[in-house]
Design a protein around this motif. Sequence first.
Motif, PDB file in Angstrom:
ATOM      1  N   GLU A  28       0.868  -1.172   0.000  1.00 42.73           N
ATOM      2  CA  GLU A  28       0.000   0.000   0.000  1.00 42.73           C
ATOM      3  C   GLU A  28       0.904   1.220   0.000  1.00 42.73           C
ATOM      4  N   PHE A  29       0.639   2.164  -0.888  1.00 47.03           N
ATOM      5  CA  PHE A  29       1.544   3.277  -1.130  1.00 47.03           C
ATOM      6  C   PHE A  29       0.870   4.602  -0.776  1.00 47.03           C
ATOM      7  N   ILE A  30       1.535   5.378   0.081  1.00 48.00           N
ATOM      8  CA  ILE A  30       1.050   6.689   0.510  1.00 48.00           C
ATOM      9  C   ILE A  30       2.149   7.702   0.217  1.00 48.00           C
ATOM     10  N   SER A  31       1.794   8.843  -0.375  1.00 45.01           N
ATOM     11  CA  SER A  31       2.808   9.832  -0.748  1.00 45.01           C
ATOM     12  C   SER A  31       2.953  10.971   0.252  1.00 45.01           C
ATOM     13  N   ASP A  32       2.023  11.119   1.183  1.00 42.81           N
ATOM     14  CA  ASP A  32       2.063  12.197   2.170  1.00 42.81           C
ATOM     15  C   ASP A  32       2.451  11.638   3.533  1.00 42.81           C
ATOM     16  N   GLY A  33       3.376  12.317   4.216  1.00 41.92           N
ATOM     17  CA  GLY A  33       3.880  11.814   5.485  1.00 41.92           C
ATOM     18  C   GLY A  33       2.823  11.707   6.570  1.00 41.92           C
ATOM     19  N   LEU A  34       2.032  12.741   6.742  1.00 41.95           N
ATOM     20  CA  LEU A  34       1.012  12.728   7.781  1.00 41.95           C
ATOM     21  C   LEU A  34      -0.039  11.657   7.504  1.00 41.95           C
ATOM     22  N   GLU A  35      -0.469  11.568   6.257  1.00 41.65           N
ATOM     23  CA  GLU A  35      -1.439  10.539   5.889  1.00 41.65           C
ATOM     24  C   GLU A  35      -0.838   9.145   6.086  1.00 41.65           C
ATOM     25  N   GLY A  36       0.437   9.014   5.740  1.00 44.81           N
ATOM     26  CA  GLY A  36       1.109   7.733   5.917  1.00 44.81           C
ATOM     27  C   GLY A  36       1.196   7.332   7.374  1.00 44.81           C
ATOM     28  N   TYR A  37       1.507   8.296   8.234  1.00 47.02           N
ATOM     29  CA  TYR A  37       1.571   8.008   9.673  1.00 47.02           C
ATOM     30  C   TYR A  37       0.216   7.531  10.186  1.00 47.02           C
ATOM     31  N   GLU A  38      -0.850   8.226   9.813  1.00 45.71           N
ATOM     32  CA  GLU A  38      -2.184   7.812  10.247  1.00 45.71           C
ATOM     33  C   GLU A  38      -2.516   6.419   9.708  1.00 45.71           C
ATOM     34  N   HIS A  39      -2.061   6.147   8.489  1.00 50.35           N
ATOM     35  CA  HIS A  39      -2.323   4.844   7.880  1.00 50.35           C
ATOM     36  C   HIS A  39      -1.548   3.737   8.598  1.00 50.35           C
ATOM     37  N   SER A  40      -0.411   4.096   9.170  1.00 49.31           N
ATOM     38  CA  SER A  40       0.387   3.082   9.874  1.00 49.31           C
ATOM     39  C   SER A  40      -0.365   2.507  11.069  1.00 49.31           C
ATOM     40  N   LYS A  41      -1.332   3.270  11.569  1.00 44.81           N
ATOM     41  CA  LYS A  41      -2.101   2.826  12.735  1.00 44.81           C
ATOM     42  C   LYS A  41      -3.376   2.098  12.347  1.00 44.81           C
ATOM     43  N   SER A  42      -3.651   2.001  11.055  1.00 40.07           N
ATOM     44  CA  SER A  42      -4.947   1.492  10.611  1.00 40.07           C
ATOM     45  C   SER A  42      -4.961   0.009  10.297  1.00 40.07           C
ATOM     46  N   THR A  61      10.196  11.789  11.924  1.00 37.96           N
ATOM     47  CA  THR A  61       9.104  12.019  12.865  1.00 37.96           C
ATOM     48  C   THR A  61       8.124  10.856  12.857  1.00 37.96           C
ATOM     49  N   ILE A  62       7.812  10.343  11.675  1.00 38.18           N
ATOM     50  CA  ILE A  62       6.921   9.187  11.581  1.00 38.18           C
ATOM     51  C   ILE A  62       7.494   8.012  12.365  1.00 38.18           C
ATOM     52  N   CYS A  63       8.774   7.734  12.128  1.00 42.01           N
ATOM     53  CA  CYS A  63       9.437   6.616  12.800  1.00 42.01           C
ATOM     54  C   CYS A  63       9.398   6.795  14.313  1.00 42.01           C
ATOM     55  N   ARG A  64       9.741   7.991  14.770  1.00 45.64           N
ATOM     56  CA  ARG A  64       9.752   8.250  16.215  1.00 45.64           C
ATOM     57  C   ARG A  64       8.367   8.071  16.831  1.00 45.64           C
ATOM     58  N   LYS A  65       7.348   8.586  16.155  1.00 41.99           N
ATOM     59  CA  LYS A  65       6.000   8.509  16.693  1.00 41.99           C
ATOM     60  C   LYS A  65       5.496   7.060  16.738  1.00 41.99           C
ATOM     61  N   ILE A  66       5.846   6.279  15.730  1.00 45.03           N
ATOM     62  CA  ILE A  66       5.469   4.859  15.735  1.00 45.03           C
ATOM     63  C   ILE A  66       6.083   4.148  16.928  1.00 45.03           C
ATOM     64  N   ARG A  67       7.349   4.437  17.195  1.00 44.14           N
ATOM     65  CA  ARG A  67       8.019   3.778  18.322  1.00 44.14           C
ATOM     66  C   ARG A  67       7.492   4.277  19.670  1.00 44.14           C
ATOM     67  N   LEU A  91      18.646   5.557  13.029  1.00 47.15           N
ATOM     68  CA  LEU A  91      18.647   4.424  13.940  1.00 47.15           C
ATOM     69  C   LEU A  91      18.187   4.830  15.330  1.00 47.15           C
ATOM     70  N   GLU A  92      18.550   6.038  15.745  1.00 48.58           N
ATOM     71  CA  GLU A  92      18.118   6.543  17.045  1.00 48.58           C
ATOM     72  C   GLU A  92      16.600   6.691  17.104  1.00 48.58           C
ATOM     73  N   MET A  93      15.998   7.020  15.999  1.00 50.16           N
ATOM     74  CA  MET A  93      14.547   7.195  15.964  1.00 50.16           C
ATOM     75  C   MET A  93      13.799   5.864  15.977  1.00 50.16           C
ATOM     76  N   GLY A  94      14.539   4.763  15.860  1.00 54.66           N
ATOM     77  CA  GLY A  94      13.916   3.454  15.980  1.00 54.66           C
ATOM     78  C   GLY A  94      13.839   2.640  14.710  1.00 54.66           C
ATOM     79  N   ALA A  95      14.458   3.102  13.624  1.00 57.23           N
ATOM     80  CA  ALA A  95      14.457   2.310  12.390  1.00 57.23           C
ATOM     81  C   ALA A  95      15.273   1.032  12.599  1.00 57.23           C
ATOM     82  N   ASP A  96      14.811  -0.058  11.999  1.00 63.36           N
ATOM     83  CA  ASP A  96      15.535  -1.320  12.096  1.00 63.36           C
ATOM     84  C   ASP A  96      16.648  -1.416  11.055  1.00 63.36           C
ATOM     85  N   ASP A  97      16.469  -0.712   9.958  1.00 62.34           N
ATOM     86  CA  ASP A  97      17.457  -0.764   8.888  1.00 62.34           C
ATOM     87  C   ASP A  97      17.240   0.444   7.992  1.00 62.34           C
TER      88      ASP A  97
END
Length: 234
Positions: A28-42, A61-67, A91-97
């Motif tokens: 699933e492909f999202i081009s907007d960061g804020l929309e993508g972040y909200e989609h990560s929770k769906s 910011t997306i990565c940090r908020k997810i973590r 990596l500090e923000m929580g990315a695995d790779d």
Amino acid sequence: MRILVIEDNESVASMLEMFFAKEGIKGEFISDGLEGYEHSKSGKWDVIIIDWMLPGMDGMTICRKIREEKNTVPIIMLTAKDSESDQVLGLEMGADDYVTKPFSPLALMARIKAVTRRYQANNVRQVDNAILKTAYFEINKDTREVFLHGQPINHLTPKEFDLLVYFAQHPKQVFSREQLLEHVWGYEFYGDERTVDVHIKRLRKKVGTANQPFFHTVWGVGYKFDEVLVENEI
């Protein structure tokens, strides 16, 4: 496999969409960061792939908020930035790779398989094997808690934790960068050994001291974990 891709570059998104279709992956492909972040929770995602630079909300910011939400879904960052400081930040923000652009779909697929294997392995660990103790550390591999001298260490990234566990399970054994990439990152070496160096530096700063760095450089070979006290360590 369900993968959420937050990427505003149309050519990159199209390339991945075609590749995922060939591999039988539901992307699933999202081009907007804020929309993508909200989609990560769906929904329940197997992997989330996030571009660094995005409109609406940047990838860091997306990565940090997810973590912050205690979501342990594997995250891979896509970035055109390849400096050490940028890698550390991701990596500090929580990315695995992370994967540096430009990249091949096959290389990205190897990373996807690696992070999902580690995630699945973490979820099937038996409780009786969860606690790892050394002279100074106590590590709970199920809850991903670390105690040093009995005090909690709460600021390790997911990959720093994995690296600490691997070293603690193999005290005094010397590993090359290639071996650490294979066993901790879980993918074949693609040419960026600096990933290992960055994590070792960060771990030394977070848990080590000048006379007890825990992570020792073995010149010309790699690194080893040793809790011995030393007078001078580079």
